[in-house]
Write a protein that holds these residues in place. Structure first.
Motif, PDB file in Angstrom:
ATOM      1  N   GLY A 113      -7.881   5.365  11.931  1.00 22.66           N
ATOM      2  CA  GLY A 113      -7.007   5.405  10.771  1.00 22.66           C
ATOM      3  C   GLY A 113      -5.534   5.573  11.092  1.00 22.66           C
ATOM      4  O   GLY A 113      -4.730   5.853  10.190  1.00 22.66           O
ATOM      5  N   ILE A 114      -5.175   5.412  12.365  1.00 18.84           N
ATOM      6  CA  ILE A 114      -3.770   5.501  12.759  1.00 18.84           C
ATOM      7  C   ILE A 114      -3.358   4.230  13.489  1.00 18.84           C
ATOM      8  O   ILE A 114      -4.170   3.623  14.189  1.00 18.84           O
ATOM      9  N   PRO A 115      -2.104   3.820  13.315  1.00 18.81           N
ATOM     10  CA  PRO A 115      -1.075   4.397  12.451  1.00 18.81           C
ATOM     11  C   PRO A 115      -1.403   4.187  10.972  1.00 18.81           C
ATOM     12  O   PRO A 115      -2.048   3.217  10.608  1.00 18.81           O
ATOM     13  N   SER A 116      -0.959   5.106  10.143  1.00 23.81           N
ATOM     14  CA  SER A 116      -1.262   5.081   8.719  1.00 23.81           C
ATOM     15  C   SER A 116      -0.298   4.168   7.969  1.00 23.81           C
ATOM     16  O   SER A 116       0.928   4.310   8.082  1.00 23.81           O
ATOM     17  N   VAL A 117      -0.832   3.250   7.203  1.00 25.49           N
ATOM     18  CA  VAL A 117      -0.013   2.363   6.382  1.00 25.49           C
ATOM     19  C   VAL A 117       0.729   3.160   5.315  1.00 25.49           C
ATOM     20  O   VAL A 117       1.913   2.923   5.046  1.00 25.49           O
ATOM     21  N   LEU A 118       0.049   4.125   4.704  1.00 25.75           N
ATOM     22  CA  LEU A 118       0.699   4.928   3.665  1.00 25.75           C
ATOM     23  C   LEU A 118       1.818   5.788   4.247  1.00 25.75           C
ATOM     24  O   LEU A 118       2.879   5.954   3.627  1.00 25.75           O
ATOM     25  N   ARG A 119       1.594   6.349   5.436  1.00 21.37           N
ATOM     26  CA  ARG A 119       2.628   7.156   6.072  1.00 21.37           C
ATOM     27  C   ARG A 119       3.827   6.284   6.445  1.00 21.37           C
ATOM     28  O   ARG A 119       4.983   6.693   6.263  1.00 21.37           O
ATOM     29  N   ALA A 120       3.572   5.081   6.935  1.00 23.35           N
ATOM     30  CA  ALA A 120       4.664   4.167   7.255  1.00 23.35           C
ATOM     31  C   ALA A 120       5.478   3.849   6.013  1.00 23.35           C
ATOM     32  O   ALA A 120       6.718   3.866   6.031  1.00 23.35           O
ATOM     33  N   ALA A 121       4.792   3.550   4.896  1.00 21.25           N
ATOM     34  CA  ALA A 121       5.495   3.258   3.650  1.00 21.25           C
ATOM     35  C   ALA A 121       6.358   4.434   3.230  1.00 21.25           C
ATOM     36  O   ALA A 121       7.535   4.273   2.863  1.00 21.25           O
ATOM     37  N   THR A 122       5.798   5.631   3.296  1.00 22.56           N
ATOM     38  CA  THR A 122       6.526   6.826   2.870  1.00 22.56           C
ATOM     39  C   THR A 122       7.776   7.048   3.703  1.00 22.56           C
ATOM     40  O   THR A 122       8.863   7.319   3.169  1.00 22.56           O
ATOM     41  N   LEU A 123       7.665   6.924   5.022  1.00 23.31           N
ATOM     42  CA  LEU A 123       8.818   7.152   5.893  1.00 23.31           C
ATOM     43  C   LEU A 123       9.913   6.116   5.663  1.00 23.31           C
ATOM     44  O   LEU A 123      11.106   6.445   5.674  1.00 23.31           O
ATOM     45  N   CYS A 124       9.517   4.872   5.453  1.00 25.77           N
ATOM     46  CA  CYS A 124      10.509   3.830   5.186  1.00 25.77           C
ATOM     47  C   CYS A 124      11.204   4.062   3.849  1.00 25.77           C
ATOM     48  O   CYS A 124      12.423   3.904   3.727  1.00 25.77           O
ATOM     49  N   LEU A 125      10.449   4.455   2.839  1.00 23.64           N
ATOM     50  CA  LEU A 125      11.032   4.691   1.528  1.00 23.64           C
ATOM     51  C   LEU A 125      11.935   5.922   1.540  1.00 23.64           C
ATOM     52  O   LEU A 125      13.004   5.932   0.917  1.00 23.64           O
ATOM     53  N   GLN A 126      11.527   6.952   2.242  1.00 24.85           N
ATOM     54  CA  GLN A 126      12.376   8.138   2.354  1.00 24.85           C
ATOM     55  C   GLN A 126      13.711   7.811   3.025  1.00 24.85           C
ATOM     56  O   GLN A 126      14.737   8.433   2.725  1.00 24.85           O
ATOM     57  N   ALA A 127      13.709   6.816   3.905  1.00 25.92           N
ATOM     58  CA  ALA A 127      14.923   6.422   4.617  1.00 25.92           C
ATOM     59  C   ALA A 127      15.772   5.426   3.832  1.00 25.92           C
ATOM     60  O   ALA A 127      16.871   5.086   4.287  1.00 25.92           O
ATOM     61  N   GLY A 128      15.276   4.962   2.684  1.00 28.08           N
ATOM     62  CA  GLY A 128      16.110   4.114   1.843  1.00 28.08           C
ATOM     63  C   GLY A 128      15.599   2.726   1.536  1.00 28.08           C
ATOM     64  O   GLY A 128      16.257   1.984   0.795  1.00 28.08           O
ATOM     65  N   ALA A 129      14.476   2.325   2.091  1.00 29.58           N
ATOM     66  CA  ALA A 129      13.909   1.023   1.721  1.00 29.58           C
ATOM     67  C   ALA A 129      13.617   0.999   0.225  1.00 29.58           C
ATOM     68  O   ALA A 129      13.258   2.025  -0.363  1.00 29.58           O
ATOM     69  N   THR A 130      13.760  -0.150  -0.395  1.00 26.59           N
ATOM     70  CA  THR A 130      13.593  -0.240  -1.848  1.00 26.59           C
ATOM     71  C   THR A 130      12.405  -1.088  -2.256  1.00 26.59           C
ATOM     72  O   THR A 130      12.217  -1.367  -3.439  1.00 26.59           O
ATOM     73  N   GLY A 131      11.603  -1.496  -1.283  1.00 27.83           N
ATOM     74  CA  GLY A 131      10.418  -2.273  -1.601  1.00 27.83           C
ATOM     75  C   GLY A 131       9.401  -2.207  -0.488  1.00 27.83           C
ATOM     76  O   GLY A 131       9.732  -1.915   0.672  1.00 27.83           O
ATOM     77  N   ILE A 132       8.157  -2.486  -0.842  1.00 25.49           N
ATOM     78  CA  ILE A 132       7.059  -2.580   0.119  1.00 25.49           C
ATOM     79  C   ILE A 132       6.352  -3.903  -0.129  1.00 25.49           C
ATOM     80  O   ILE A 132       6.039  -4.266  -1.276  1.00 25.49           O
TER      81      ILE A 132
END
Length: 255
Positions: free
Chosen positions: A27-46
């Motif tokens: 289950g690693i790397p986690s897709v949900l964790r990747a999305a969260t880290l990118c969004l926290q850094a400022g990404a505006t879409g997935i």
């Protein structure tokens, strides 16, 4: 967080994160964790592109991401890509993302490598575009940089085009590069004149994104996956997100 309307939105494609995860059963790397880290850094879409063979993004990833974004990131755009004649429409009906990008890929090809053709694809796309929009989902069609096709894309009912940018990326550093880039700019103008909005994606990277956005005016969204994940292996998700946002900001500052 929101993106000013004058800026190009950054949508991170997570396919390659899932591809690495699928090589083991941990289950690693986690897709949900990747999305969260990118969004926290400022990404505006997935963005995800679930293929029928589930070689990377799997059905549960699409549903899990839809739930995460709905609950924790309601302002973030969810874009699901795929062939509407394969498995895409099942996800559109179940998840109702903000955007569905219709891509004419086969079930066996490794990645998208061409856009729709008009008028030959028009009639079979028309009812699926209408159904998708009736669900409240924007429709973007994956298209080669052919200005003459943009009016036909609008006529079939699409809201946006996603310009297939591998040709631009491959031309960099060659004698043809200015001509190729001008073709993309001309296609974007033709799309906008027809009443379409413009996205772009495929082989965009930190090395070529700023120049593309400087030349091709009014791009609403770029979807970046392969180069993004390659960069993230070295820099981390957050630093990579911020550097792609820097590329977008630099293009905007030059206008």
């Amino acid at each position: 967080m929101t993106t000013p309307s004058s800026l190009t939105a950054l949508s991170v494609n997570l396919n390659k994160v899932a591809l690495v995860r699928n090589t083991r059963h941990l289950g690693i790397p986690s897709v949900l964790r990747a999305a969260t880290l990118c969004l926290q850094a400022g990404a505006t879409g997935i963005t995800v592109h679930p293929r029928p063979d589930e070689r990377h993004i799997r059905a549960h990833d699409v549903h899990d991401l839809a739930a995460l974004l709905s609950s924790d990131w309601p302002q973030v755009e969810f874009n699901i890509e795929g062939n509407p004649f394969h498995n895409l429409m099942d996800f559109v009906r179940a998840c109702r993302p903000h955007q569905a990008t219709f891509v004419p890929d086969s079930e066996t090809q490794s990645t998208s490598d061409h856009g729709w053709s008009f008028p030959s694809d028009a009639e079979r796309l028309r009812p699926l575009i209408a159904e998708t929009q009736a669900l409240g989902v924007r429709v973007s069609l994956f298209m080669d940089p052919i200005p003459e096709m943009m009016a036909a894309v609008k006529a079939v009912g699409a809201d946006r085009v996603e310009l297939y940018t591998e040709g631009y990326a491959a031309s960099r550093g060659s004698a043809r590069a200015p001509e190729v880039l001008a073709r993309y700019a001309e296609t974007a103008r033709a799309a906008q004149a027809a009443g379409l909005e413009v996205n772009a994606g495929h082989d965009l990277s930190r090395d070529n994104l700023t120049d593309f956005l400087r030349a091709v005016q009014g791009v609403k969204e770029v979807s970046i996956g392969h180069a993004f994940v390659a960069d993230a292996l070295e820099l981390g998700y957050a630093a990579t997100t911020r550097d792609y946002l820097r590329c977008i900001d630099e293009a905007q500052a030059a206008k």
